[in-house]
Design an enzyme around this catalytic site. Structure first.
Site, mmCIF file in Angstrom:
data_model
loop_
_atom_site.group_PDB
_atom_site.id
_atom_site.type_symbol
_atom_site.label_atom_id
_atom_site.label_comp_id
_atom_site.label_asym_id
_atom_site.label_seq_id
_atom_site.Cartn_x
_atom_site.Cartn_y
_atom_site.Cartn_z
ATOM 1 N N PRO A 1 0.806 -1.202 0.000
ATOM 2 C CG PRO A 1 -0.485 -1.446 1.856
ATOM 3 C CD PRO A 1 0.823 -1.843 1.309
ATOM 4 C CD GLU A 2 3.616 2.868 -4.033
ATOM 5 O OE1 GLU A 2 3.794 4.040 -4.405
ATOM 6 O OE2 GLU A 2 3.981 1.894 -4.697
#
Length: 269
Positions: free
Chosen positions: A2-3
């Site tokens: 996850p960014e």
DNA sequence: ATATCCACCTGGCGGC
DNA sequence: TGCCGCCAGGTGGATA
């Protein structure tokens, strides 16, 4: 995984359903994530969840008595389920709410984290974070100034969370491709107009990715258990040796700071 | 200060 | 089918 876009997608999915709900129970199913989950998070049981915010890749669940910080690491995701569903493998942490829903953190690699803080602003993991990339103050002037004294590769600079937060490996590669800047260039070699192109590209990529619900390579799913669709729009990430969409030349790749780095030699100067 | 490397994990994939 | 090596969205911390 996850960014920023994936974390923001998660936040937007959760907020309308959980804001102002009472936290009935907090369960720590497995305490050893990146750090041991502090038992004090349990003291937020019976508190009202005032807000769910995001700083960089951290989600911040705030009550009057303190906040819980959640980081999704590489493989984490949060899912909202009706209470009393059977636990899945790698469901490590859970908050059950007054509306009958339970929020579960699933993280197979356990690089994620669950922490407690009285005041998120002063927490050591948050208080040195750089600017939010979608903030208007993240602009060419800001970036140019930050790059003046550094010989580090530009890709490492935009992935440095003490400069700008939330840009991980996928979006760093994508932003540089869109801006037509070679990821290996020294930071200080960028002109002001190149900084402008890079800032503009990063914002564009992040906004589009949020709109698409994030990028799912393998693990990521949103609060409803759905994947993100931005993976279909990636222009360079994952395309080693394939042909550039702009010029049809083969896309090159190498390691930069231990992370896979991709670029097109003819498009990215 | 800055740069490099390691560590922490599981799971999926390709190759043999 | 099985085993092995390699790879993966992050990032704090040790080291030089």
């Amino acid at each position: 995984m996850p960014e920023l876009p994936e974390v923001e997608t998660t936040r937007r999915g959760l907020e309308p359903l959980l804001k102002n709900q009472i936290i009935k129970r907090i369960h720590i199913h497995r305490s050893k994530l990146r750090w041991v989950i502090p038992k004090i998070v349990k003291s937020l049981e019976q508190q009202i969840l005032i807000s769910i915010t995001r700083r960089g890749k951290y989600l911040i669940f705030t009550t009057q008595k303190g906040s819980i910080l959640i980081h999704l690491g590489m493989s984490g995701y949060l899912q909202l389920l009706p209470e009393n569903q059977p636990l899945k493998k790698h469901d490590h942490f859970e908050m059950a709410f007054g509306n009958g829903y339970s929020l579960r953190l699933n993280d197979s690699r356990r690089f994620g984290a669950v922490l407690y803080t009285q005041d998120p602003k002063t927490h050591p993991l948050l208080n040195r974070l750089g600017i939010e990339p979608l903030n208007k103050n993240f602009n060419s002037k800001f970036l140019f100034k930050k790059l003046q004294n550094t010989e580090r590769a530009i890709k490492l600079c935009i992935m440095d969370s003490s400069i700008v937060v939330g840009i991980g490996n996928i979006y760093a590669n994508e932003s540089l491709f869109l801006a037509k800047i070679n990821p290996n260039r020294q930071g200080k070699s960028l002109t002001i107009s190149e900084c402008n192109a890079l800032v503009t590209s990063a914002k564009k990529v992040l906004r589009k990715a949020i709109k698409a619900g994030g990028t799912t390579i393998k693990d990521f799913q949103n609060a409803e258990g759905k994947p993100g669709y931005f993976s279909q729009k990636l222009k360079i990430y994952g395309r080693t040796d394939k042909n550039c969409y702009n010029c049809n030349q083969p896309i090159r790749s190498s390691r930069l700071g231990q992370r896979i780095t991709l670029w097109c030699d003819s498009c990215q100067i």
